[in-house]
Each structure stands twice: as structure tokens, then as C-alpha cells.
Design a protein around this motif. Structure first.
Motif, PDB file in Angstrom:
ATOM      1  N   THR A  17       0.899  -1.371   0.214  1.00  0.00           N
ATOM      2  CA  THR A  17      -0.232  -0.510   0.319  1.00  0.00           C
ATOM      3  C   THR A  17       0.717   1.094   0.288  1.00  0.00           C
ATOM      4  OG1 THR A  17      -0.173  -0.274   2.559  1.00  0.00           O
ATOM      5  CG2 THR A  17      -1.753  -1.678   0.473  1.00  0.00           C
ATOM      6  N   ARG A  18       1.746   1.527   0.362  1.00  0.00           N
ATOM      7  CA  ARG A  18       2.984   2.268   0.639  1.00  0.00           C
ATOM      8  C   ARG A  18       4.160   1.972  -0.106  1.00  0.00           C
ATOM      9  NH1 ARG A  18       2.671   3.676   7.653  1.00  0.00           N
ATOM     10  NH2 ARG A  18       4.068   4.866   6.896  1.00  0.00           N
ATOM     11  N   ASP A  19       4.670   3.547  -0.693  1.00  0.00           N
ATOM     12  CA  ASP A  19       6.079   3.303  -1.258  1.00  0.00           C
ATOM     13  C   ASP A  19       7.021   3.396  -0.097  1.00  0.00           C
ATOM     14  OD1 ASP A  19       8.340   3.732  -2.625  1.00  0.00           O
ATOM     15  OD2 ASP A  19       7.028   4.620  -4.636  1.00  0.00           O
ATOM     16  N   ILE A  20       7.605   2.255  -0.043  1.00  0.00           N
ATOM     17  CA  ILE A  20       8.790   1.693   0.729  1.00  0.00           C
ATOM     18  C   ILE A  20      10.347   2.401   0.667  1.00  0.00           C
ATOM     19  CG2 ILE A  20       9.632  -0.327   2.001  1.00  0.00           C
ATOM     20  CD1 ILE A  20       7.415  -1.525   1.880  1.00  0.00           C
ATOM     21  N   THR A  21      10.499   2.730  -0.746  1.00  0.00           N
ATOM     22  CA  THR A  21      11.330   3.481  -1.049  1.00  0.00           C
ATOM     23  C   THR A  21      11.193   4.836  -1.187  1.00  0.00           C
ATOM     24  OG1 THR A  21      12.951   1.833  -2.519  1.00  0.00           O
ATOM     25  CG2 THR A  21      12.966   4.409  -3.092  1.00  0.00           C
ATOM     26  N   THR A  22      10.592   5.482  -1.385  1.00  0.00           N
ATOM     27  CA  THR A  22      10.240   6.582  -0.577  1.00  0.00           C
ATOM     28  C   THR A  22       9.492   7.007   0.437  1.00  0.00           C
ATOM     29  OG1 THR A  22       8.943   7.763  -3.161  1.00  0.00           O
ATOM     30  CG2 THR A  22       8.057   8.604  -1.348  1.00  0.00           C
ATOM     31  N   GLU A  23       9.538   6.091   1.094  1.00  0.00           N
ATOM     32  CA  GLU A  23       9.514   6.271   3.063  1.00  0.00           C
ATOM     33  C   GLU A  23      11.029   5.864   3.148  1.00  0.00           C
ATOM     34  OE1 GLU A  23       6.256   6.884   4.429  1.00  0.00           O
ATOM     35  OE2 GLU A  23       4.819   5.896   3.558  1.00  0.00           O
ATOM     36  N   LEU A  57      21.919   8.839   0.774  1.00  0.00           N
ATOM     37  CA  LEU A  57      21.033  10.012   2.100  1.00  0.00           C
ATOM     38  C   LEU A  57      20.208   8.914   3.129  1.00  0.00           C
ATOM     39  CD1 LEU A  57      17.933  12.462   0.057  1.00  0.00           C
ATOM     40  CD2 LEU A  57      20.692  12.755   0.826  1.00  0.00           C
ATOM     41  N   LEU A  58      20.689   7.297   2.445  1.00  0.00           N
ATOM     42  CA  LEU A  58      20.183   6.450   3.543  1.00  0.00           C
ATOM     43  C   LEU A  58      21.424   5.596   4.164  1.00  0.00           C
ATOM     44  CD1 LEU A  58      18.386   4.482   1.120  1.00  0.00           C
ATOM     45  CD2 LEU A  58      17.346   6.032   2.756  1.00  0.00           C
ATOM     46  N   PRO A  59      21.601   5.341   5.681  1.00  0.00           N
ATOM     47  CA  PRO A  59      22.532   4.270   6.280  1.00  0.00           C
ATOM     48  C   PRO A  59      22.511   3.402   6.128  1.00  0.00           C
ATOM     49  CG  PRO A  59      20.386   4.441   7.606  1.00  0.00           C
ATOM     50  CD  PRO A  59      19.852   5.525   6.930  1.00  0.00           C
ATOM     51  N   VAL A  60      24.094   3.536   6.238  1.00  0.00           N
ATOM     52  CA  VAL A  60      25.337   2.159   5.834  1.00  0.00           C
ATOM     53  C   VAL A  60      24.836   0.886   6.356  1.00  0.00           C
ATOM     54  CG1 VAL A  60      27.027   1.516   4.707  1.00  0.00           C
ATOM     55  CG2 VAL A  60      26.593   3.680   4.487  1.00  0.00           C
ATOM     56  N   ASP A  61      23.423   0.700   6.513  1.00  0.00           N
ATOM     57  CA  ASP A  61      22.695  -0.402   7.373  1.00  0.00           C
ATOM     58  C   ASP A  61      22.076  -0.870   7.322  1.00  0.00           C
ATOM     59  OD1 ASP A  61      21.986  -1.604   9.680  1.00  0.00           O
ATOM     60  OD2 ASP A  61      22.433  -0.429  10.983  1.00  0.00           O
ATOM     61  N   LEU A  62      22.172  -2.332   5.879  1.00  0.00           N
ATOM     62  CA  LEU A  62      21.217  -3.084   5.788  1.00  0.00           C
ATOM     63  C   LEU A  62      19.612  -3.482   6.592  1.00  0.00           C
ATOM     64  CD1 LEU A  62      23.024  -4.330   2.753  1.00  0.00           C
ATOM     65  CD2 LEU A  62      21.283  -3.005   2.440  1.00  0.00           C
ATOM     66  N   GLU A  63      20.583  -3.781   7.633  1.00  0.00           N
ATOM     67  CA  GLU A  63      19.264  -4.324   8.459  1.00  0.00           C
ATOM     68  C   GLU A  63      18.301  -3.526   9.199  1.00  0.00           C
ATOM     69  OE1 GLU A  63      17.542  -7.888  10.463  1.00  0.00           O
ATOM     70  OE2 GLU A  63      19.506  -8.136   8.304  1.00  0.00           O
ATOM     71  N   LEU A  65      17.515  -0.358   7.369  1.00  0.00           N
ATOM     72  CA  LEU A  65      16.942  -0.134   6.445  1.00  0.00           C
ATOM     73  C   LEU A  65      15.758  -1.612   6.503  1.00  0.00           C
ATOM     74  CD1 LEU A  65      19.477   1.013   4.014  1.00  0.00           C
ATOM     75  CD2 LEU A  65      17.713   2.278   5.115  1.00  0.00           C
ATOM     76  N   LYS A  66      15.862  -2.471   6.104  1.00  0.00           N
ATOM     77  CA  LYS A  66      15.090  -3.465   6.434  1.00  0.00           C
ATOM     78  C   LYS A  66      14.086  -3.635   7.428  1.00  0.00           C
ATOM     79  CE  LYS A  66      16.326  -8.128   6.566  1.00  0.00           C
ATOM     80  NZ  LYS A  66      17.536  -9.515   5.902  1.00  0.00           N
ATOM     81  N   ASN A  67      14.720  -3.390   8.322  1.00  0.00           N
ATOM     82  CA  ASN A  67      13.515  -3.577   9.859  1.00  0.00           C
ATOM     83  C   ASN A  67      12.847  -2.120   9.769  1.00  0.00           C
ATOM     84  OD1 ASN A  67      14.804  -5.732  11.004  1.00  0.00           O
ATOM     85  ND2 ASN A  67      16.182  -3.977  11.908  1.00  0.00           N
ATOM     86  N   ARG A  68      13.504  -1.428   8.868  1.00  0.00           N
ATOM     87  CA  ARG A  68      12.199   0.293   8.870  1.00  0.00           C
ATOM     88  C   ARG A  68      11.268  -0.448   7.761  1.00  0.00           C
ATOM     89  NH1 ARG A  68      11.088   3.907  12.316  1.00  0.00           N
ATOM     90  NH2 ARG A  68      13.049   3.768  13.907  1.00  0.00           N
ATOM     91  N   ALA A  69      11.904  -1.107   6.529  1.00  0.00           N
ATOM     92  CA  ALA A  69      10.927  -1.410   5.092  1.00  0.00           C
ATOM     93  C   ALA A  69       9.677  -2.566   6.225  1.00  0.00           C
ATOM     94  CB  ALA A  69      11.710  -1.841   4.576  1.00  0.00           C
ATOM     95  N   PHE A  70       9.595  -3.427   6.915  1.00  0.00           N
ATOM     96  CA  PHE A  70       9.031  -3.915   7.485  1.00  0.00           C
ATOM     97  C   PHE A  70       7.825  -3.429   8.023  1.00  0.00           C
ATOM     98  CE2 PHE A  70      11.918  -7.738   7.383  1.00  0.00           C
ATOM     99  CZ  PHE A  70      11.428  -9.040   6.617  1.00  0.00           C
ATOM    100  N   GLY A 101      14.327  -2.369  -3.940  1.00  0.00           N
ATOM    101  CA  GLY A 101      14.494  -3.635  -4.469  1.00  0.00           C
ATOM    102  C   GLY A 101      14.915  -5.022  -3.057  1.00  0.00           C
ATOM    103  N   PHE A 102      15.716  -4.022  -2.004  1.00  0.00           N
ATOM    104  CA  PHE A 102      15.797  -5.041  -0.974  1.00  0.00           C
ATOM    105  C   PHE A 102      15.301  -6.092   0.069  1.00  0.00           C
ATOM    106  CE2 PHE A 102      16.556  -1.250   1.150  1.00  0.00           C
ATOM    107  CZ  PHE A 102      16.023  -1.518   2.208  1.00  0.00           C
ATOM    108  N   TYR A 103      14.489  -5.020  -0.231  1.00  0.00           N
ATOM    109  CA  TYR A 103      12.644  -5.364   0.809  1.00  0.00           C
ATOM    110  C   TYR A 103      12.574  -6.381   0.028  1.00  0.00           C
ATOM    111  CZ  TYR A 103      11.426  -1.219  -0.854  1.00  0.00           C
ATOM    112  OH  TYR A 103      11.235   0.056  -2.218  1.00  0.00           O
ATOM    113  N   ILE A 104      12.407  -6.772  -1.014  1.00  0.00           N
ATOM    114  CA  ILE A 104      10.948  -7.970  -1.488  1.00  0.00           C
ATOM    115  C   ILE A 104      10.363  -9.521  -1.413  1.00  0.00           C
ATOM    116  CG2 ILE A 104       9.991  -7.991  -3.703  1.00  0.00           C
ATOM    117  CD1 ILE A 104      10.402  -5.107  -4.994  1.00  0.00           C
ATOM    118  N   GLU A 105      11.563  -9.297  -1.603  1.00  0.00           N
ATOM    119  CA  GLU A 105      11.888 -10.898  -0.915  1.00  0.00           C
ATOM    120  C   GLU A 105      11.260 -11.172   0.245  1.00  0.00           C
ATOM    121  OE1 GLU A 105      13.905 -10.039  -3.173  1.00  0.00           O
ATOM    122  OE2 GLU A 105      14.159 -11.676  -4.379  1.00  0.00           O
ATOM    123  N   PRO A 106      11.954 -10.504   1.673  1.00  0.00           N
ATOM    124  CA  PRO A 106      11.917 -10.557   2.585  1.00  0.00           C
ATOM    125  C   PRO A 106      10.676  -9.653   3.120  1.00  0.00           C
ATOM    126  CG  PRO A 106      14.084  -8.971   2.416  1.00  0.00           C
ATOM    127  CD  PRO A 106      13.319  -9.555   0.771  1.00  0.00           C
TER     128      PRO A 106
END
Ligand SMILES: [Mg+2]
Length: 236
Positions: A17-23, A57-63, A65-70, A101-106
Motif C-alpha cells: 500500500t505504501r512506496d517503501i523506497t519513498t518512505e 541519503l540512507l544509513p549504511v546499515d541494511l539491517e 533499513l530492512k527493519n524500517r521497511a518491515f 529492491g532489497f526488501y521485496i523477497e523478505p
């Protein structure tokens, strides 16, 4: 026998429902991201440059970022039922995303939907050798500078395999892939863009609107398309 129909589906703001990249851009980039997005909306920069600027502009921390995406991940109503119907009819479902992209499969896995999707074409966000966050575009057109992920080529490849294509999306950048499809389901900016380019489309709100529809026949959309994915890319 009617041929299978392929569904090519955007992810952010379409499956979710939301554009997670934009968020993510707004949350971590704030005003700087808004300026980048305004340049993109004004067509001063293409989405490929928008992605590169946003990722800086994003933090260099994929974990992290993924937690935010969730936290922001919500699946649009009807998607599960839609996937079941597509599978029962042998119609392939292909996700084509031009976001981080990185959050799609998770996310799909979290909702138990990952195994129900046939293919996923997406960008990737990685930490490179210099320790910086970098966006990779493995499905980009070789020379066209507009899109990170060449959705038009994905549509054209399905048509070349003899499958009519239904495109489902919400963003203005979906116009390139949509313009090659045999039927377009468009909401929000994609609907406005279809109006602007005289592309016939069906409005939709959720995936229940796309269940039990009459499937299209394979058509030649070359003359009305907005780019040439097997040629030079975007049309001037
Ligand atoms: Mg979208």
C-alpha cells in the motif's frame, strides 16, 4: 486453447500500500530527499538518478533499513486471492520493481507469498567495497538512462513468448512497461500518465478489481509505446 496471460506487476505502492523506497528516502533524507523527488516529479532527473541520489541519503546499515521497511510493509487487499487465481489459471505473475529492491523477497516471505510469485526483476542495494551504500541495476537497458529496471523489456519478452500481458502499477515510471502491455490497470500517477499519453487503462483500487476479468488478446503495441526496450530505449 487460449494462451496464458502474464501479469507484470510493480511492487511499491502496487503490491504494497505504501512506496517503501519513498518512505525510506523521506525518513532518512528529509528535506534533501524532497528536493530530489521534486526534481524527479518535474522530469529534471530520471528515476535511475533519483535512486542513486536517494540511496546516498540512507544509513549504511541494511539491517536497519530492512527493519524500517518491515514496519511500513502492508500488502494491498486481494493480492493473496489474486495470486491463487493466477496460479490456478497457469498465468505467470512477474514482479518488476524500480525501487531499492532489497526488501521485496523478505516482505513477500513475511506474508507467506514469496513462493506464489513466478519471477522478480528488481534493483539491488548493497554495501560496496568502499563501504558505501550502492544501487545496482542488473536489469537496466544497456544504454537508456531513464529506468533502473527496464520494465518494458520484461513486458516485450513475455509477448515474444506468445503471452498477452496485463500490467498493474501506480507510478508515472510504470508508463514505459505499461505502454507495451495488452491491458493496463493503473492507479494514481500511472492513471494520470496514461491519460496524458492517451493510453487506454482500467482504474483499480485493490487486487479484487483484477480478479475474474476478461483476459486480453496478444496485440502489437509498438506504435503506441513510449520506449523501445530492444532498440535505443526511451523515445525522444
Ligand atoms: Mg509503484
Amino acid at each position: 486453447m487460449a494462451s496464458e496471460t502474464a501479469y507484470v506487476i510493480d511492487f511499491d505502492g502496487t503490491v504494497t500500500t505504501r512506496d517503501i523506497t519513498t518512505e525510506l528516502g523521506l525518513f532518512f533524507g528529509g528535506k534533501k530527499f524532497i528536493e530530489i523527488d521534486q526534481s524527479y516529479q518535474a522530469k529534471k532527473i530520471p528515476i535511475k538518478s533519483w535512486l542513486q541520489a536517494a540511496v546516498a541519503l540512507l544509513p549504511v546499515d541494511l539491517e536497519k533499513l530492512k527493519n524500517r521497511a518491515f514496519e511500513w510493509a502492508e500488502i494491498r487487499p486481494g493480492f493473496n486471492t489474486f495470486l491463487q487465481k493466477a496460479r490456478a489459471a497457469n498465468n505467470p505473475v512477474i514482479i518488476a520493481s524500480d525501487g531499492l529492491g532489497f526488501y521485496i523477497e523478505p516482505i513477500l516471505d513475511q506474508f507467506g507469498l514469496l513462493g506464489e510469485v513466478d519471477q522478480i526483476y528488481r534493483n539491488d542495494t548493497v554495501i560496496n567495497d568502499q563501504g558505501l551504500l550502492e544501487i545496482l541495476n542488473p536489469h537496466a537497458h544497456p544504454t537508456c538512462v531513464v529506468c533502473g529496471n527496464c520494465k518494458a523489456r520484461i513486458v516485450v519478452q513475455q509477448k515474444a513468448a506468445g503471452r498477452p500481458v496485463i500490467y498493474i502499477g501506480d507510478g508515472s515510471n510504470d508508463r514505459f512497461g505499461a505502454s507495451w502491455a495488452d491491458r493496463i490497470f493503473a492507479r494514481e500517477d500511472l492513471a494520470l500518465t496514461c491519460e496524458r499519453h492517451n493510453l487506454a487503462y482500467s482504474p483499480w483500487w485493490d487486487f479484487y478489481d483484477i480478479i475474474n476479468i476478461e483476459e486480453p488478446r496478444l496485440t502489437d503495441r509498438d506504435s503506441g509505446s513510449l520506449c523501445s526496450p530492444l532498440g535505443a530505449g526511451v523515445k525522444s
